[in-house]
Write a protein that holds these residues in place. Sequence first.
Motif, PDB file in Angstrom:
ATOM      1  N   ARG A 249      -0.955  16.402  -7.301  1.00  0.00           N
ATOM      2  CA  ARG A 249      -0.591  15.164  -8.001  1.00  0.00           C
ATOM      3  C   ARG A 249      -1.477  13.971  -7.630  1.00  0.00           C
ATOM      4  O   ARG A 249      -1.603  13.037  -8.428  1.00  0.00           O
ATOM      5  CB  ARG A 249       0.867  14.813  -7.732  1.00  0.00           C
ATOM      6  CG  ARG A 249       1.813  15.767  -8.425  1.00  0.00           C
ATOM      7  CD  ARG A 249       3.166  15.164  -8.492  1.00  0.00           C
ATOM      8  NE  ARG A 249       4.060  16.048  -9.230  1.00  0.00           N
ATOM      9  CZ  ARG A 249       5.319  15.788  -9.425  1.00  0.00           C
ATOM     10  NH1 ARG A 249       5.833  14.679  -8.947  1.00  0.00           N
ATOM     11  NH2 ARG A 249       6.076  16.604 -10.095  1.00  0.00           N
ATOM     12  N   ILE A 250      -2.033  14.001  -6.432  1.00  0.00           N
ATOM     13  CA  ILE A 250      -2.872  12.848  -6.056  1.00  0.00           C
ATOM     14  C   ILE A 250      -4.345  13.247  -5.899  1.00  0.00           C
ATOM     15  O   ILE A 250      -5.144  12.483  -5.350  1.00  0.00           O
ATOM     16  CB  ILE A 250      -2.350  12.136  -4.788  1.00  0.00           C
ATOM     17  CG1 ILE A 250      -2.321  13.065  -3.585  1.00  0.00           C
ATOM     18  CG2 ILE A 250      -0.992  11.523  -5.027  1.00  0.00           C
ATOM     19  CD1 ILE A 250      -2.152  12.316  -2.290  1.00  0.00           C
TER      20      ILE A 250
ATOM     21  N   LYS B  51      -7.332   4.450  -2.469  1.00  0.00           N
ATOM     22  CA  LYS B  51      -6.957   5.067  -3.751  1.00  0.00           C
ATOM     23  C   LYS B  51      -5.781   6.028  -3.536  1.00  0.00           C
ATOM     24  O   LYS B  51      -4.806   6.011  -4.301  1.00  0.00           O
ATOM     25  CB  LYS B  51      -8.161   5.809  -4.327  1.00  0.00           C
ATOM     26  CG  LYS B  51      -7.873   6.530  -5.619  1.00  0.00           C
ATOM     27  CD  LYS B  51      -9.074   7.339  -6.075  1.00  0.00           C
ATOM     28  CE  LYS B  51      -8.667   8.296  -7.167  1.00  0.00           C
ATOM     29  NZ  LYS B  51      -9.604   9.369  -7.356  1.00  0.00           N
ATOM     30  N   SER B  52      -5.862   6.847  -2.505  1.00  0.00           N
ATOM     31  CA  SER B  52      -4.780   7.799  -2.214  1.00  0.00           C
ATOM     32  C   SER B  52      -3.500   7.080  -1.842  1.00  0.00           C
ATOM     33  O   SER B  52      -2.409   7.489  -2.239  1.00  0.00           O
ATOM     34  CB  SER B  52      -5.195   8.749  -1.097  1.00  0.00           C
ATOM     35  OG  SER B  52      -6.320   9.500  -1.490  1.00  0.00           O
TER      36      SER B  52
ATOM     37  N   LEU C  67      -2.541   4.172  -2.879  1.00  0.00           N
ATOM     38  CA  LEU C  67      -1.959   3.635  -4.120  1.00  0.00           C
ATOM     39  C   LEU C  67      -1.258   4.726  -4.923  1.00  0.00           C
ATOM     40  O   LEU C  67      -0.160   4.518  -5.450  1.00  0.00           O
ATOM     41  CB  LEU C  67      -3.038   2.956  -4.957  1.00  0.00           C
ATOM     42  CG  LEU C  67      -3.580   1.643  -4.401  1.00  0.00           C
ATOM     43  CD1 LEU C  67      -4.820   1.194  -5.160  1.00  0.00           C
ATOM     44  CD2 LEU C  67      -2.507   0.560  -4.436  1.00  0.00           C
ATOM     45  N   LEU C  68      -1.901   5.895  -5.014  1.00  0.00           N
ATOM     46  CA  LEU C  68      -1.277   7.013  -5.733  1.00  0.00           C
ATOM     47  C   LEU C  68       0.012   7.466  -5.039  1.00  0.00           C
ATOM     48  O   LEU C  68       1.020   7.735  -5.706  1.00  0.00           O
ATOM     49  CB  LEU C  68      -2.257   8.181  -5.862  1.00  0.00           C
ATOM     50  CG  LEU C  68      -3.439   7.970  -6.820  1.00  0.00           C
ATOM     51  CD1 LEU C  68      -4.459   9.085  -6.668  1.00  0.00           C
ATOM     52  CD2 LEU C  68      -2.944   7.875  -8.260  1.00  0.00           C
TER      53      LEU C  68
ATOM     54  N   SER D 204       1.939   5.643  -3.097  1.00  0.00           N
ATOM     55  CA  SER D 204       2.908   4.570  -3.283  1.00  0.00           C
ATOM     56  C   SER D 204       3.573   4.680  -4.656  1.00  0.00           C
ATOM     57  O   SER D 204       4.799   4.568  -4.778  1.00  0.00           O
ATOM     58  CB  SER D 204       2.198   3.224  -3.131  1.00  0.00           C
ATOM     59  OG  SER D 204       3.035   2.178  -3.493  1.00  0.00           O
ATOM     60  N   SER D 205       2.757   4.927  -5.657  1.00  0.00           N
ATOM     61  CA  SER D 205       3.286   5.057  -7.023  1.00  0.00           C
ATOM     62  C   SER D 205       4.160   6.303  -7.162  1.00  0.00           C
ATOM     63  O   SER D 205       5.263   6.250  -7.729  1.00  0.00           O
ATOM     64  CB  SER D 205       2.119   5.113  -8.001  1.00  0.00           C
ATOM     65  OG  SER D 205       2.578   5.330  -9.304  1.00  0.00           O
ATOM     66  N   LEU D 206       3.698   7.424  -6.646  1.00  0.00           N
ATOM     67  CA  LEU D 206       4.434   8.685  -6.739  1.00  0.00           C
ATOM     68  C   LEU D 206       5.775   8.608  -5.999  1.00  0.00           C
ATOM     69  O   LEU D 206       6.799   9.070  -6.504  1.00  0.00           O
ATOM     70  CB  LEU D 206       3.588   9.836  -6.184  1.00  0.00           C
ATOM     71  CG  LEU D 206       4.233  11.212  -6.216  1.00  0.00           C
ATOM     72  CD1 LEU D 206       4.442  11.687  -7.657  1.00  0.00           C
ATOM     73  CD2 LEU D 206       3.374  12.212  -5.462  1.00  0.00           C
TER      74      LEU D 206
END
Length: 192
Positions: free
Chosen positions: A24-25, A45-46, A48-49, A51-53
């Motif tokens: 997923r990331i 970047k990871s 942020l991904l 955090s969003s997930l």
Amino acid sequence: MEIGKQIKKYRTDIKLSQEALAERIFVSRQTISNWENNKNYPDMKSLLLLSSLFNVSLDILVKGDLEEMKKEIKKDEITKFEKDGKIFSILLFADIILVVPLIKIFGKNMGFLIFILVWLVSMYYASKVEKHKKNNDVKTYKELNAFLEGKTLEGNEKYIEYGKRQYQPWAMALGVGLITVLIAIVMYIILP
């Protein structure tokens, strides 16, 4: 650092395997394992991904790590400052003590050239020390001691030190200059 525990906690909360999270990331399963075992740290970047997930803010995701990072950066800064300060002190002492012996031993031209080279290196380290002081807002002796102990001055104590800042550089320069002249005169008289 807490980030590894945080990633593992949130991953298990949403019932994902390391492999499923990795897909997923857009990283490998081994990367997730390394993060969870604190072998390395996710890039921005990871983060942020993740955090969003996980549906959490970056602050919550890296909670605890920010303070740890600040402490590590401060320790590193103190270590660099101490190293550069010691080198500068030794070179300054050499500048004060060696001027007359160098001229007596090597002659005026060569002795003076060697002295100038030592002085130039000491000025390089002086500029590094000043840069450390500027970056950490350290000017007076009291502020310097607080910085080296990993602390900061508070309230009235800080304002008193601000008042001293404008006079200290001049007093130090004058003091070092007078000491240098006195030592040079004494050495010139003593040395044949």
